[in-house]
Write a protein that holds these residues in place. Structure first.
Motif, PDB file in Angstrom:
ATOM      1  N   GLN A  65       0.817  -1.218   0.000  1.00 48.42           N
ATOM      2  CA  GLN A  65       0.000   0.000   0.000  1.00 48.42           C
ATOM      3  C   GLN A  65       0.850   1.267   0.000  1.00 48.42           C
ATOM      4  O   GLN A  65       0.339   2.353  -0.244  1.00 48.42           O
ATOM      5  N   TYR A  66       2.149   1.128   0.284  1.00 43.30           N
ATOM      6  CA  TYR A  66       3.011   2.293   0.461  1.00 43.30           C
ATOM      7  C   TYR A  66       4.276   2.139  -0.374  1.00 43.30           C
ATOM      8  O   TYR A  66       4.647   1.035  -0.784  1.00 43.30           O
ATOM      9  N   ASP A  67       4.940   3.269  -0.624  1.00 39.37           N
ATOM     10  CA  ASP A  67       6.214   3.225  -1.350  1.00 39.37           C
ATOM     11  C   ASP A  67       7.263   4.147  -0.718  1.00 39.37           C
ATOM     12  O   ASP A  67       8.327   4.373  -1.300  1.00 39.37           O
ATOM     13  N   ASN A  68       6.961   4.672   0.461  1.00 40.51           N
ATOM     14  CA  ASN A  68       7.901   5.561   1.149  1.00 40.51           C
ATOM     15  C   ASN A  68       7.780   5.339   2.650  1.00 40.51           C
ATOM     16  O   ASN A  68       6.685   5.075   3.164  1.00 40.51           O
ATOM     17  N   ALA A  69       8.899   5.449   3.334  1.00 41.00           N
ATOM     18  CA  ALA A  69       8.903   5.350   4.795  1.00 41.00           C
ATOM     19  C   ALA A  69       9.788   6.429   5.388  1.00 41.00           C
ATOM     20  O   ALA A  69      10.843   6.768   4.819  1.00 41.00           O
ATOM     21  N   VAL A  70       9.346   6.982   6.517  1.00 38.82           N
ATOM     22  CA  VAL A  70      10.154   7.902   7.316  1.00 38.82           C
ATOM     23  C   VAL A  70      10.308   7.252   8.681  1.00 38.82           C
ATOM     24  O   VAL A  70       9.323   6.901   9.328  1.00 38.82           O
ATOM     25  N   VAL A  71      11.547   7.079   9.118  1.00 40.86           N
ATOM     26  CA  VAL A  71      11.826   6.418  10.395  1.00 40.86           C
ATOM     27  C   VAL A  71      12.664   7.356  11.252  1.00 40.86           C
ATOM     28  O   VAL A  71      13.726   7.813  10.829  1.00 40.86           O
ATOM     29  N   PHE A 100      11.347  -3.157   4.743  1.00 42.74           N
ATOM     30  CA  PHE A 100      10.346  -2.496   3.909  1.00 42.74           C
ATOM     31  C   PHE A 100      10.694  -2.570   2.427  1.00 42.74           C
ATOM     32  O   PHE A 100       9.804  -2.679   1.583  1.00 42.74           O
ATOM     33  N   GLY A 101      11.954  -2.460   2.101  1.00 34.82           N
ATOM     34  CA  GLY A 101      12.376  -2.625   0.717  1.00 34.82           C
ATOM     35  C   GLY A 101      12.012  -1.494  -0.224  1.00 34.82           C
ATOM     36  O   GLY A 101      12.121  -1.652  -1.442  1.00 34.82           O
ATOM     37  N   TYR A 102      11.581  -0.353   0.292  1.00 33.27           N
ATOM     38  CA  TYR A 102      11.226   0.771  -0.570  1.00 33.27           C
ATOM     39  C   TYR A 102      12.490   1.478  -1.059  1.00 33.27           C
ATOM     40  O   TYR A 102      13.511   1.522  -0.367  1.00 33.27           O
ATOM     41  N   GLY A 103      12.391   2.084  -2.241  1.00 32.77           N
ATOM     42  CA  GLY A 103      13.514   2.853  -2.753  1.00 32.77           C
ATOM     43  C   GLY A 103      13.701   4.162  -2.014  1.00 32.77           C
ATOM     44  O   GLY A 103      14.798   4.726  -2.001  1.00 32.77           O
ATOM     45  N   ASP A 104      12.629   4.670  -1.418  1.00 30.17           N
ATOM     46  CA  ASP A 104      12.674   5.964  -0.727  1.00 30.17           C
ATOM     47  C   ASP A 104      12.369   5.748   0.757  1.00 30.17           C
ATOM     48  O   ASP A 104      11.210   5.652   1.155  1.00 30.17           O
ATOM     49  N   ILE A 105      13.421   5.646   1.564  1.00 34.24           N
ATOM     50  CA  ILE A 105      13.277   5.519   3.013  1.00 34.24           C
ATOM     51  C   ILE A 105      14.173   6.568   3.659  1.00 34.24           C
ATOM     52  O   ILE A 105      15.383   6.583   3.427  1.00 34.24           O
ATOM     53  N   ARG A 106      13.579   7.443   4.443  1.00 32.05           N
ATOM     54  CA  ARG A 106      14.316   8.560   5.036  1.00 32.05           C
ATOM     55  C   ARG A 106      14.436   8.319   6.545  1.00 32.05           C
ATOM     56  O   ARG A 106      13.440   8.027   7.217  1.00 32.05           O
TER      57      ARG A 106
END
Length: 349
Positions: free
Chosen positions: A289-295, A321-327
């Motif tokens: 459901q998602y393609d970005n994560a902020v941790v 998570f395996g997303y290309g965009d994880i901040r």
């Protein structure tokens, strides 16, 4: 048998299947039950408190299908709840793990923490940003112009509506087309402002004093298609224990204090390991459901986490998570809090 005795007889993994069965579609919150369970395990029951909680059949008096519930655990201080005797009613034949799961579900009814954070919405909304202000003005306008004066009252700064108007509105509401359109527009506007307020508050929280994030890093959150926030806490030592004589807490957090770097210390912070397990094992999510994560990891300046520990934690989160965009980022608070907290934002860009 007190609640404390009951929890000491089971481990969380043995009662987790019963929690999952109760939660149904909300399996993304299982980690919070684990945190609550561990907080309770580390707590000491109130010494002089007397009371009881009952596990018994219910529903017959309402004409509903009967079910087994736990009564008189929600809403209490957790130390008092731990001291209560668990009384098993007649014809209640459940495994001890399921009884413990039902007790845990009941004690977290208003929120997953001893501070009862779930009460915040009932106590009134804090106006933290411009969207909160706009929503407050909209609700004030609706209250003043759509509720007859005799049905409304302001008390302690809160706008209240009498029950008489609520019953009248529920059973006898008739509106012409323009009024229906107005109500539809108002509902859409309220939904939009609440969503934007949550996003703005997330940005404010993650760019607080001591944060490595800047406003520019997170402004994109305001324009995502949809998103969700999760808050995690490590529970690796006694809860509400002073830092001066907490032997167990010191042991659990000692690995986080920077010392001479060694191979054994590379990613051995038990607090980060606890949160990582919450994310990877006790949170069931549809990640598609998602393609970005902020941790964001929040720790105190008195009991910091090591750079190596953070690097290992963030690497594991990226792999999960395996997303290309994880901040990723940190907040260092000026406090003596031993435990670590983390915030996870999942977004669809």
């Amino acid at each position: 048998m007190t609640l404390k005795d009951l929890l000491d007889k089971v481990d969380f993994d043995s009662l987790a299947p019963f929690i999952e069965k109760s939660e149904g579609r909300h399996l993304d919150s299982i980690y919070a039950y684990r945190e609550a369970y561990d907080i309770l395990r580390y707590m000491k029951p109130s010494e002089n408190f007397k009371g009881e909680a009952r596990v018994e059949w219910s529903g017959e008096e309402y004409g509903d299908e009967q079910w087994i519930g736990v009564f008189h655990l929600d809403g209490d201080y957790w130390e008092d709840a731990l001291a209560k005797e668990i009384v098993i009613g007649e014809n209640v034949d459940l495994p001890i793990e399921e009884i413990a799961a039902k007790c845990l579900w009941e004690i977290t009814f208003y929120g997953f923490t001893p501070e009862h954070e779930g009460f915040e919405d009932l106590l009134g909304r804090k106006l933290r940003n411009k969207y909160d202000l706009m929503l407050d003005r909209l609700e004030e306008s609706e209250w003043r112009h759509q509720i007859p004066r005799k049905y409304r009252v302001r008390r302690n700064g809160q706008r209240l509506i009498s029950g008489d108007w609520g019953m009248k509105d529920w059973f006898g509401k008739r509106m012409n087309r323009p009024k229906r359109m107005r109500e539809h527009r108002q509902e859409k506007r309220e939904k939009f402002l609440k969503s934007m307020s949550r996003r703005e508050n997330n940005i404010l929280d993650l760019t607080a004093e001591g944060s490595s994030f800047t406003r520019a890093d997170l402004d994109f959150v305001l324009s995502v298609k949809h998103g969700v926030r999760y808050d995690f806490r490590s529970v690796t030592g006694p809860y509400r224990q002073s830092s001066s004589n907490s032997e167990v807490a010191v042991e659990s957090c000692a690995v986080a204090v920077p010392e001479a770097p060694t191979a054994d210390r590379q990613a051995s912070d038990k607090r980060l390991d606890y949160i990582l397990k919450s994310i990877t094992k006790y949170q069931h999510l549809d990640l598609s459901q998602y393609d970005n994560a902020v941790v964001c990891v929040c720790h105190s300046s008195e009991h910091p986490v090591s750079d190596a520990g953070l690097a290992g934690f963030f690497a594991n989160v990226r792999g999960h998570f395996g997303y290309g965009d994880i901040r990723t980022g940190t907040i260092v608070a000026n406090s003596e809090e031993r435990e670590v907290r983390a915030v996870l934002l999942l977004n669809k860009i």
